[in-house]
Design a protein around this motif. Sequence first.
Motif, PDB file in Angstrom:
ATOM      1  N   UNK A 209       0.775  -1.198  -0.027  1.00 40.86           N
ATOM      2  CA  UNK A 209      -0.042   0.175  -0.048  1.00 40.86           C
ATOM      3  C   UNK A 209       0.925   1.156  -0.078  1.00 40.86           C
ATOM      4  N   UNK A 210       1.770   1.424  -0.916  1.00 40.67           N
ATOM      5  CA  UNK A 210       2.715   2.347  -0.943  1.00 40.67           C
ATOM      6  C   UNK A 210       2.277   3.672  -1.447  1.00 40.67           C
ATOM      7  N   UNK A 211       3.013   4.700  -0.968  1.00 38.24           N
ATOM      8  CA  UNK A 211       2.691   5.994  -1.237  1.00 38.24           C
ATOM      9  C   UNK A 211       3.150   6.026  -2.879  1.00 38.24           C
ATOM     10  N   UNK A 212       2.040   6.766  -3.487  1.00 40.03           N
ATOM     11  CA  UNK A 212       2.364   7.293  -4.686  1.00 40.03           C
ATOM     12  C   UNK A 212       2.733   8.741  -4.996  1.00 40.03           C
ATOM     13  N   UNK A 213       3.769   9.043  -5.314  1.00 44.63           N
ATOM     14  CA  UNK A 213       4.284  10.282  -5.198  1.00 44.63           C
ATOM     15  C   UNK A 213       3.748  10.847  -6.770  1.00 44.63           C
ATOM     16  N   UNK A 214       4.099  12.123  -6.749  1.00 45.41           N
ATOM     17  CA  UNK A 214       3.896  13.069  -8.121  1.00 45.41           C
ATOM     18  C   UNK A 214       5.310  13.501  -8.596  1.00 45.41           C
TER      19      UNK A 214
END
Length: 263
Positions: A209-214
């Motif tokens: 459930x990893x952070x999705x960066x931008x």
Amino acid sequence: MIVEQIWTGNAYRNFNYLVACPETGEALAIDPLDHEKCLHAAAENGWTITQVLNTHEHGDHIGGNSKVIAATGARLLAHQNASNSIPDMDVGLFAGDVVKVGKTVELLVLDTPGHTMSHICLLAQTDEPGLFSGDTLFNAGAGNCHNGGHPIELYETFASQLSKLADNTKIYPGHDYITNNLEFTLAREADNSRAKSLLAEIKDQDPAAALVSTIGLEREINTFFRLQNPTVIATLKAEFPDMPDDPVPQMVFLKLRELRNTW
Ligand SMILES: [Zn+2]
Ligand SMILES: [Zn+2]
């Protein structure tokens, strides 16, 4: 566009992806190394995998192709120059091609050499922008160039393509390396408070459930996007005293890539 990020849990920390059309349920599998998890996720969602795409030719990206294709009859897409290194490729892709998934998803092909010389990234432009970046761009880092790549080409890819993407572009990388990469960023730029707070936030995260960066966040915490930052330059100068006070961005990028190789 529906994106399912699949955490393989393997030693290389690969992420695989399914990209599905919400109207038709057709799906594209990107680098489906863990074929069992990818096939299972498609079945659970009621999706049909009609295409498999490899971002590049390394074994940890192509190793699940044959199993997924045997189970689904999907066609295989990859960089036009990868046909000698990726068995049974059906479609060779060029920069500017558009990969369609069902009725609603269109992914623009970017030719992004550097990690290898036949590497593509996919840019989703139909709803919210997203980049499937393979081993070119990682969260807080950049791909290495040891296995068929070239650091000057990687710099060019960052400078001429990735750095021009919109800030709200979501990043879907090929591996989970965020903790090590943030630690590298902080070694180069100890006063980067955003990198420091992010490291505290994600340190114990479940990669499933990893952070999705931008891209906007990457500009703040990825040292390979911070080539003109005074602290990054000053810290590099301490290790490379011959470096000019005002080095060109390419030189900063190459020194950072070199340091990351042994860090
Ligand atoms: Zn690779
Ligand atoms: Zn890889």
